[in-house]
Scaffold this motif. Structure first.
Motif, mmCIF file in Angstrom:
data_model
loop_
_atom_site.group_PDB
_atom_site.id
_atom_site.type_symbol
_atom_site.label_atom_id
_atom_site.label_comp_id
_atom_site.label_asym_id
_atom_site.label_seq_id
_atom_site.Cartn_x
_atom_site.Cartn_y
_atom_site.Cartn_z
ATOM 1 N N ALA A 130 0.849 -1.200 0.000
ATOM 2 C CA ALA A 130 0.000 0.000 0.000
ATOM 3 C C ALA A 130 0.886 1.251 0.000
ATOM 4 C CB ALA A 130 -0.910 -0.019 1.220
ATOM 5 N N VAL A 131 2.081 1.146 0.604
ATOM 6 C CA VAL A 131 3.002 2.295 0.679
ATOM 7 C C VAL A 131 3.446 2.731 -0.726
ATOM 8 C CG1 VAL A 131 5.098 0.873 1.034
ATOM 9 C CG2 VAL A 131 5.025 3.195 1.957
ATOM 10 N N VAL A 132 3.489 1.786 -1.652
ATOM 11 C CA VAL A 132 3.856 2.118 -3.043
ATOM 12 C C VAL A 132 2.761 3.001 -3.660
ATOM 13 C CG1 VAL A 132 4.337 1.102 -5.336
ATOM 14 C CG2 VAL A 132 5.132 -0.067 -3.270
ATOM 15 N N HIS A 133 1.539 2.868 -3.123
ATOM 16 C CA HIS A 133 0.393 3.609 -3.669
ATOM 17 C C HIS A 133 0.021 4.788 -2.779
ATOM 18 C CE1 HIS A 133 -0.162 0.478 -6.728
ATOM 19 N NE2 HIS A 133 0.392 -0.278 -5.794
ATOM 20 N N GLY A 134 0.956 5.219 -1.931
ATOM 21 C CA GLY A 134 0.757 6.463 -1.180
ATOM 22 C C GLY A 134 0.267 6.311 0.245
ATOM 23 N N SER A 135 0.021 5.061 0.708
ATOM 24 C CA SER A 135 -0.405 4.880 2.104
ATOM 25 C C SER A 135 0.805 4.971 3.036
ATOM 26 C CB SER A 135 -1.040 3.500 2.304
ATOM 27 O OG SER A 135 -2.093 3.321 1.414
ATOM 28 N N ALA A 136 0.507 5.179 4.324
ATOM 29 C CA ALA A 136 1.592 5.155 5.321
ATOM 30 C C ALA A 136 2.013 3.713 5.580
ATOM 31 C CB ALA A 136 1.094 5.781 6.614
ATOM 32 N N ALA A 137 3.253 3.529 6.000
ATOM 33 C CA ALA A 137 3.737 2.205 6.423
ATOM 34 C C ALA A 137 4.677 2.404 7.604
ATOM 35 C CB ALA A 137 4.457 1.508 5.277
ATOM 36 N N VAL A 138 4.837 1.338 8.395
ATOM 37 C CA VAL A 138 5.748 1.392 9.547
ATOM 38 C C VAL A 138 6.802 0.304 9.379
ATOM 39 C CG1 VAL A 138 5.911 1.184 12.068
ATOM 40 C CG2 VAL A 138 3.894 2.253 11.034
ATOM 41 N N ALA A 139 8.075 0.691 9.488
ATOM 42 C CA ALA A 139 9.166 -0.286 9.313
ATOM 43 C C ALA A 139 10.232 -0.054 10.372
ATOM 44 C CB ALA A 139 9.775 -0.135 7.916
ATOM 45 N N ALA A 140 11.032 -1.090 10.605
ATOM 46 C CA ALA A 140 12.124 -0.962 11.579
ATOM 47 C C ALA A 140 13.344 -1.717 11.086
ATOM 48 C CB ALA A 140 11.687 -1.524 12.929
ATOM 49 N N ALA A 141 14.522 -1.168 11.414
ATOM 50 C CA ALA A 141 15.781 -1.856 11.084
ATOM 51 C C ALA A 141 15.919 -3.088 11.977
ATOM 52 C CB ALA A 141 16.952 -0.908 11.321
ATOM 53 N N ILE A 142 16.584 -4.121 11.473
ATOM 54 C CA ILE A 142 16.875 -5.309 12.286
ATOM 55 C C ILE A 142 18.397 -5.536 12.302
ATOM 56 C CG2 ILE A 142 14.652 -6.451 11.965
ATOM 57 C CD1 ILE A 142 15.877 -8.105 9.722
ATOM 58 N N ASP A 143 18.843 -6.348 13.272
ATOM 59 C CA ASP A 143 20.297 -6.493 13.409
ATOM 60 C C ASP A 143 20.870 -7.599 12.517
ATOM 61 O OD1 ASP A 143 19.080 -8.425 14.932
ATOM 62 O OD2 ASP A 143 20.548 -8.369 16.558
ATOM 63 N N LEU A 144 20.421 -7.639 11.284
ATOM 64 C CA LEU A 144 21.026 -8.503 10.256
ATOM 65 C C LEU A 144 21.530 -7.550 9.181
ATOM 66 C CD1 LEU A 144 18.265 -11.285 9.933
ATOM 67 C CD2 LEU A 144 20.396 -11.405 11.233
ATOM 68 N N TYR A 145 22.798 -7.699 8.799
ATOM 69 C CA TYR A 145 23.434 -6.687 7.945
ATOM 70 C C TYR A 145 23.931 -7.237 6.614
ATOM 71 C CZ TYR A 145 23.757 -3.870 12.193
ATOM 72 O OH TYR A 145 23.459 -3.155 13.327
ATOM 73 N N THR A 146 24.042 -6.298 5.654
ATOM 74 C CA THR A 146 24.843 -6.559 4.446
ATOM 75 C C THR A 146 26.080 -5.683 4.549
ATOM 76 O OG1 THR A 146 22.955 -7.147 3.091
ATOM 77 C CG2 THR A 146 24.903 -6.363 1.914
ATOM 78 N N ARG A 147 27.241 -6.296 4.273
ATOM 79 C CA ARG A 147 28.511 -5.556 4.366
ATOM 80 C C ARG A 147 29.184 -5.504 3.004
ATOM 81 N NH1 ARG A 147 28.005 -9.561 7.080
ATOM 82 N NH2 ARG A 147 27.252 -9.441 9.216
ATOM 83 N N CYS A 148 29.706 -4.315 2.680
ATOM 84 C CA CYS A 148 30.473 -4.166 1.432
ATOM 85 C C CYS A 148 31.841 -3.612 1.788
ATOM 86 C CB CYS A 148 29.854 -3.099 0.529
ATOM 87 S SG CYS A 148 28.365 -3.600 -0.268
ATOM 88 N N SER A 149 32.882 -4.179 1.229
ATOM 89 C CA SER A 149 34.193 -3.544 1.376
ATOM 90 C C SER A 149 34.699 -3.198 -0.013
ATOM 91 C CB SER A 149 35.181 -4.467 2.081
ATOM 92 O OG SER A 149 35.603 -5.463 1.192
ATOM 93 N N LEU A 150 35.501 -2.150 -0.070
ATOM 94 C CA LEU A 150 36.025 -1.705 -1.361
ATOM 95 C C LEU A 150 37.517 -1.476 -1.239
ATOM 96 C CD1 LEU A 150 35.917 -0.380 -4.212
ATOM 97 C CD2 LEU A 150 35.296 1.734 -3.079
#
Ligand SMILES: Nc1ncnc2c1ncn2[C@@H]1O[C@H](COP(=O)(O)OP(=O)(O)O)[C@@H](O)[C@H]1O
Ligand SMILES: C[C@@](O)(CCOP(=O)(O)O)CC(=O)O
Ligand SMILES: [Mg+2]
Length: 401
Positions: free
Chosen positions: A19-39
């Motif tokens: 629904a958020v794609v169509h303009g509704s509000a949404a609630v989200a939270a970060a979780i302690d699972l990560y993606t790591r990139c090194s360069l």
């Protein structure tokens, strides 16, 4: 040899996906699972012909390499056009990137990676030009499961590239995983978020921007039409995540909901409107301070009811799946409420864990879910967003970089 790294978290959506794609509000939270990139940026070598851009994807266990000369030839670019403002990937550039990918044999079973590879080539060459370098990516997140791996990939990638470009700088230290991760200032985070959104567009087609926003800024947020509100929750929300291991693709699911919305515009507008009200209510409830057992229980009961209602509306949108229904039925046997999270169609399901639930019951729930070959994760919700490590980070995922 310049070395830097970045990590960005995955997310859960408590209410409002699609629904958020169509303009509704949404609630989200970060979780302690990560993606790591090194360069590891290589010096501009005398031996032009030997200069390459390498990408080492630890999770699918694949590496890719492009001669810098070939990148210049196909993308008709050398210098980055400026990293200080994010630009979209034009259809012509996307077509040139597709040509570069065709020159690689991507195993048929891993063809879903091509969207991520396109986002990588776009971000790298837009931010750093065709400079030789080696990028290594590893992740705790299951890919294509609703926990925002695509956003964590784009945010950590944009973070590391912009740090290497000298456009983003770290502001202070926190440690973790034996590395000196540092936080990034607000303006720099905004820039990373805008670049990551351009990467998400390549992977998702029409992203709302919620996933890259929560991965960049962390915490728990309400998101509506690109506007972000930080939610201050005094009582932690405990969620169990169950990965059904049924693979799916966010781009196709988002397109499917849009098609249903164009076939039944009035009915779907009402569905999106109802989801908007649910997300608004969820965001007020998480901010309520609850000081005693009764208040906490009542808060959790309201959240559970709203999650159940949201799940019903996601079924209306056509994004549930028999594996998701199995999780719902299994947790209901223990009086626990669940809803899908992310794009659905398989992927992950959230189960609200009431504060008063004893560990023994939780372990029984997990055992029963895992007997269906699902995989459960207990996660911390609402932590930090993007973090970077400038220079000095000599080890990454076991590799000397
Ligand atoms: N660590 C990673 N390495 C390579 N590609 C990745 C990685 N994480 C995500 N991706 C890309 O993102 C896609 C998954 O995104 P998506 O379908 O939106 O699911 P989700 O974001 O819920 O995990 C993958 O198919 C791949 O193209
Ligand atoms: C379905 C949607 O709301 C979230 C998609 O999340 P994920 O890629 O399934 O983790 C799409 C979006 O908001 O861009
Ligand atoms: Mg995604």
């Amino acid at each position: 040899m310049e070395v830097c790294a970045a990590r960005a978290p995955g997310k859960i959506i408590l209410a409002g996906e699609h629904a958020v794609v169509h303009g509704s509000a949404a609630v989200a939270a970060a979780i302690d699972l990560y993606t790591r990139c090194s360069l590891c940026l290589m010096p501009l070598a005398d031996d032009e012909a030997a200069a390459t851009l390498e990408l080492d994807l630890k999770d699918p266990g694949l590496t890719f390499s492009w001669p810098c000369g070939r990148l210049r030839e196909v993308l008709l670019t050398d210098e980055a056009a400026g990293a200080r403002e994010a630009r979209p990937c034009s259809p012509d550039r996307l077509a040139s990137i597709a040509r570069l990918l065709e020159e690689h044999e991507i195993p048929e079973a891993k063809i879903w990676l091509s969207a991520g590879l396109s986002a990588f080539l776009f971000l790298y060459t837009s931010i750093l030009g065709c400079r030789p370098g080696k990028v290594t990516v590893s992740s705790d997140l299951p890919m294509g499961s609703g926990l925002g791996s695509s956003a964590a990939f784009c945010v950590s990638m944009s973070g590391v590239l912009l740090t290497a470009a000298g456009v983003v700088t770290a502001v202070g230290g926190i440690s973790g995983e034996g590395m000196e991760w540092e936080l990034v200032g607000k303006d720099d985070l905004e820039l990373v978020n805008r670049w990551a959104f351009q990467g998400e567009k390549i992977i998702h087609g029409k992203p709302s921007g919620i996933d890259n926003a929560v991965s960049t800024f962390g915490s728990m947020i309400k998101f509506k039409k690109g506007e972000l509100t930080n939610l201050k929750s005094s009582n932690p929300v405990k969620m169990l995540i169950t990965d059904t291991r049924v693979g799916r693709n966010t781009k196709a699911l988002v397109a499917g909901v849009s098609e249903r919305a164009s076939r039944h515009s009035d009915a779907m507008a009402s569905v999106f409107n109802a989801v908007n009200s649910i997300s608004e209510e969820v965001s007020s409830i998480v901010e309520l301070a609850a000081n005693d057992e009764i208040a906490i229980t009542s808060k959790e009961e309201k959240l559970a009811e709203l999650m159940e209602m949201n799940q019903g509306l996601l079924q209306c949108m056509g994004v549930s799946h028999s594996s998701i229904e199995t999780v719902l039925r299994t947790t209901l046997k223990f009086n626990l409420v669940s809803k899908l999270t992310g794009a659905g169609g398989g992927g992950c399901v959230l189960t609200l864990i009431p504060t008063m639930l004893c560990n023994l019951v939780l372990e029984k729930v997990i055992a029963e879910l895992e007997s269906h070959s699902f995989r459960c994760f207990k996660v911390e919700v609402g932590g930090q967003g993007l973090q970077v490590c400038q220079g000095g980070c000599s080890y990454f995922n076991g590799d000397v970089v």
